[in-house]
Design a protein around this motif. Sequence first.
Motif, mmCIF file in Angstrom:
data_model
loop_
_atom_site.group_PDB
_atom_site.id
_atom_site.type_symbol
_atom_site.label_atom_id
_atom_site.label_comp_id
_atom_site.label_asym_id
_atom_site.label_seq_id
_atom_site.Cartn_x
_atom_site.Cartn_y
_atom_site.Cartn_z
ATOM 1 N N LYS A 76 56.698 33.539 21.784
ATOM 2 C CA LYS A 76 55.686 34.246 22.554
ATOM 3 C C LYS A 76 54.494 33.331 22.840
ATOM 4 C CE LYS A 76 56.831 38.793 20.649
ATOM 5 N NZ LYS A 76 56.282 40.006 19.953
ATOM 6 N N SER A 77 53.917 33.562 23.993
ATOM 7 C CA SER A 77 52.741 32.768 24.339
ATOM 8 C C SER A 77 51.563 33.195 23.492
ATOM 9 C CB SER A 77 52.410 32.947 25.828
ATOM 10 O OG SER A 77 52.159 34.304 26.114
ATOM 11 N N ASN A 78 50.778 32.253 23.077
ATOM 12 C CA ASN A 78 49.617 32.526 22.247
ATOM 13 C C ASN A 78 48.379 32.610 23.134
ATOM 14 O OD1 ASN A 78 47.707 32.758 20.291
ATOM 15 N ND2 ASN A 78 48.100 30.784 19.316
ATOM 16 N N PRO A 79 47.717 33.787 23.165
ATOM 17 C CA PRO A 79 46.529 33.914 24.011
ATOM 18 C C PRO A 79 45.446 32.900 23.677
ATOM 19 C CG PRO A 79 47.264 36.066 23.203
ATOM 20 C CD PRO A 79 48.051 35.029 22.468
ATOM 21 N N ALA A 80 45.450 32.436 22.408
ATOM 22 C CA ALA A 80 44.429 31.470 21.996
ATOM 23 C C ALA A 80 44.601 30.135 22.721
ATOM 24 C CB ALA A 80 44.476 31.269 20.484
ATOM 25 N N ASP A 81 45.802 29.873 23.233
ATOM 26 C CA ASP A 81 46.036 28.623 23.952
ATOM 27 C C ASP A 81 45.398 28.634 25.332
ATOM 28 O OD1 ASP A 81 47.478 27.774 21.780
ATOM 29 O OD2 ASP A 81 49.419 28.342 22.625
ATOM 30 N N GLY A 82 44.998 29.801 25.816
ATOM 31 C CA GLY A 82 44.377 29.908 27.123
ATOM 32 C C GLY A 82 45.398 30.032 28.237
ATOM 33 N N ILE A 83 44.894 30.144 29.465
ATOM 34 C CA ILE A 83 45.777 30.231 30.626
ATOM 35 C C ILE A 83 45.401 29.125 31.605
ATOM 36 C CG2 ILE A 83 46.104 32.712 30.391
ATOM 37 C CD1 ILE A 83 44.089 33.150 32.562
ATOM 38 N N ARG A 84 46.368 28.724 32.422
ATOM 39 C CA ARG A 84 46.127 27.650 33.379
ATOM 40 C C ARG A 84 45.048 28.073 34.375
ATOM 41 N NH1 ARG A 84 50.342 23.728 33.780
ATOM 42 N NH2 ARG A 84 49.794 23.419 35.978
ATOM 43 N N LEU A 85 44.240 27.112 34.751
ATOM 44 C CA LEU A 85 43.098 27.384 35.617
ATOM 45 C C LEU A 85 43.529 27.948 36.967
ATOM 46 C CD1 LEU A 85 40.080 27.281 36.126
ATOM 47 C CD2 LEU A 85 40.305 24.861 36.742
ATOM 48 N N ASN A 86 44.618 27.428 37.526
ATOM 49 C CA ASN A 86 45.045 27.951 38.833
ATOM 50 C C ASN A 86 45.516 29.405 38.735
ATOM 51 O OD1 ASN A 86 47.421 27.494 37.464
ATOM 52 N ND2 ASN A 86 48.423 26.378 39.116
ATOM 53 N N LYS A 87 46.115 29.774 37.593
ATOM 54 C CA LYS A 87 46.520 31.165 37.388
ATOM 55 C C LYS A 87 45.293 32.063 37.216
ATOM 56 C CE LYS A 87 49.293 34.166 34.430
ATOM 57 N NZ LYS A 87 50.158 34.257 33.223
ATOM 58 N N TYR A 88 44.308 31.563 36.505
ATOM 59 C CA TYR A 88 43.052 32.295 36.305
ATOM 60 C C TYR A 88 42.425 32.621 37.662
ATOM 61 C CZ TYR A 88 38.469 33.327 34.171
ATOM 62 O OH TYR A 88 37.303 33.933 33.766
ATOM 63 N N ILE A 89 42.397 31.619 38.535
ATOM 64 C CA ILE A 89 41.798 31.805 39.863
ATOM 65 C C ILE A 89 42.632 32.775 40.696
ATOM 66 C CG2 ILE A 89 41.174 30.637 42.008
ATOM 67 C CD1 ILE A 89 40.665 28.113 40.321
ATOM 68 N N ALA A 90 43.957 32.629 40.642
ATOM 69 C CA ALA A 90 44.837 33.510 41.412
ATOM 70 C C ALA A 90 44.724 34.956 40.944
ATOM 71 C CB ALA A 90 46.278 33.019 41.308
ATOM 72 N N ASN A 91 44.629 35.158 39.618
ATOM 73 C CA ASN A 91 44.513 36.515 39.079
ATOM 74 C C ASN A 91 43.211 37.182 39.494
ATOM 75 O OD1 ASN A 91 46.936 36.149 37.862
ATOM 76 N ND2 ASN A 91 46.158 35.959 35.775
ATOM 77 N N SER A 92 42.199 36.376 39.808
ATOM 78 C CA SER A 92 40.915 36.936 40.222
ATOM 79 C C SER A 92 40.948 37.429 41.661
ATOM 80 C CB SER A 92 39.809 35.890 40.061
ATOM 81 O OG SER A 92 39.989 34.832 40.986
ATOM 82 N N GLY A 93 42.056 37.138 42.376
ATOM 83 C CA GLY A 93 42.206 37.638 43.731
ATOM 84 C C GLY A 93 41.654 36.737 44.815
ATOM 85 N N VAL A 94 41.231 35.530 44.455
ATOM 86 C CA VAL A 94 40.648 34.619 45.442
ATOM 87 C C VAL A 94 41.718 34.046 46.361
ATOM 88 C CG1 VAL A 94 39.435 32.427 45.740
ATOM 89 C CG2 VAL A 94 38.675 34.045 44.000
ATOM 90 N N CYS A 95 42.840 33.608 45.775
ATOM 91 C CA CYS A 95 43.867 32.921 46.556
ATOM 92 C C CYS A 95 45.131 32.830 45.723
ATOM 93 C CB CYS A 95 43.387 31.522 46.951
ATOM 94 S SG CYS A 95 42.941 30.508 45.521
ATOM 95 N N ARG A 135 31.066 33.512 40.221
ATOM 96 C CA ARG A 135 31.835 33.663 38.985
ATOM 97 C C ARG A 135 33.061 34.537 39.230
ATOM 98 N NH1 ARG A 135 29.678 34.994 32.837
ATOM 99 N NH2 ARG A 135 31.729 34.730 31.844
ATOM 100 N N LEU A 136 34.177 34.128 38.623
ATOM 101 C CA LEU A 136 35.449 34.818 38.801
ATOM 102 C C LEU A 136 35.801 35.633 37.565
ATOM 103 C CD1 LEU A 136 37.588 31.963 40.404
ATOM 104 C CD2 LEU A 136 36.112 33.636 41.543
ATOM 105 N N ASN A 137 36.562 36.677 37.790
ATOM 106 C CA ASN A 137 37.067 37.514 36.701
ATOM 107 C C ASN A 137 38.559 37.712 36.922
ATOM 108 O OD1 ASN A 137 37.658 39.460 34.791
ATOM 109 N ND2 ASN A 137 35.794 40.634 35.135
ATOM 110 N N PRO A 138 39.406 37.240 35.985
ATOM 111 C CA PRO A 138 40.850 37.324 36.200
ATOM 112 C C PRO A 138 41.428 38.712 35.977
ATOM 113 C CG PRO A 138 40.411 36.416 34.041
ATOM 114 C CD PRO A 138 39.070 36.605 34.704
ATOM 115 N N GLU A 139 40.603 39.666 35.565
ATOM 116 C CA GLU A 139 41.064 41.028 35.337
ATOM 117 C C GLU A 139 40.562 41.936 36.455
ATOM 118 O OE1 GLU A 139 40.860 41.131 30.469
ATOM 119 O OE2 GLU A 139 39.097 41.655 31.631
ATOM 120 N N PRO A 140 41.288 43.010 36.750
ATOM 121 C CA PRO A 140 40.784 43.963 37.737
ATOM 122 C C PRO A 140 39.507 44.616 37.227
ATOM 123 C CG PRO A 140 42.708 44.842 36.582
ATOM 124 C CD PRO A 140 42.596 43.403 36.190
ATOM 125 N N LYS A 141 38.572 44.875 38.124
ATOM 126 C CA LYS A 141 37.317 45.499 37.717
ATOM 127 C C LYS A 141 37.575 46.915 37.221
ATOM 128 C CE LYS A 141 34.452 42.714 40.795
ATOM 129 N NZ LYS A 141 33.487 42.697 41.923
#
Length: 312
Positions: A76-95, A135-141
């Motif tokens: 299983k992926s460990n949340p403590a390892d973080g997420i890739r920056l491009n995924k973070y940006i994509a999850n925020s809905g920018v692109c 500032r970006l937020n990778p979660e839905p508001k």
Amino acid sequence: MSTQDNYDSGRGSKKPGKNARKKSMARGNAPLKNEGAPRKTGRQQDPTTRSKPKLKFDKDGKEIGRRPKPVVQVKKSNPADGIRLNKYIANSGVCSRREADTFIATGLVTVNGEIINEMGHKVQLGDDVRFDGRRLNPEPKTYVLLNKPKGFATTDSNSKGMTVMDLVANATTAKIKPFGRLGRNATGLLLFTNDDEFVQKFMKKGITRLFHVELDKNLKQEHLKKIREGFKIEDKEIQVEDISYVDKAPKSEVGLKMKHTGNSVIRMIFESLGYDVVRVDCVTLGPLTKKDLPRGRYRHLTENELNLFSMA
């Protein structure tokens, strides 16, 4: 020809005569089965194939001698390892992720104030990630309204015993936090959100809240007028929008309307005038009311309610 001649004549021609005795098929005379011949079935059997052993069970009903299936370990992926920056940006809905890589390469993305050009860079959910200064937020508001009961601290710290976060733990997977404060023994409406822009906007201008306040004794008319007009406490200007006695209730109960996001200011007001606060209940929060929201329960804000906030 005699009878004997007829008999001999039949034996010589190897054909049974008219009166010849037929061969008996009684027990003992039946032909033997060929034990070595394989049984004829619809599907040819392999003589080397062994039959399956019969299943055996112990007294508890568990199979004996059956080889357990191997357990496949899924990493299983460990949340403590973080997420890739491009995924973070994509999850925020920018692109998309591919477009995010382009923006990262051109230096439009910062993490905690530092420009990041490295592909595959990982970030934490709590990091300050900005795209072109926003500032970006990778979660839905998410916006959750709670009717807080007594005995819960308004904090997201685990060191304070029972907190309001315990009451909304199943409301969403987003990392929401309480906006504004209510004392541990105060009750009423409390808003939670992960929308930083919303929080910053109303931290500056405030959200009008109506409190039902119960005092240890009747509030004097002169003190009510003083609170309404505003006054200073320790060189701090105290302003309220309105204050009045509660209809059909003792003079010890008042309705207090103000924009302060803190709860301690209410006690400060009345204690400076010689009153002890017995009970504080937040009745309304901006356009929101406690209608159809029992104590200790929560609900998500509707689109219409969010629009009312944006008009404020």
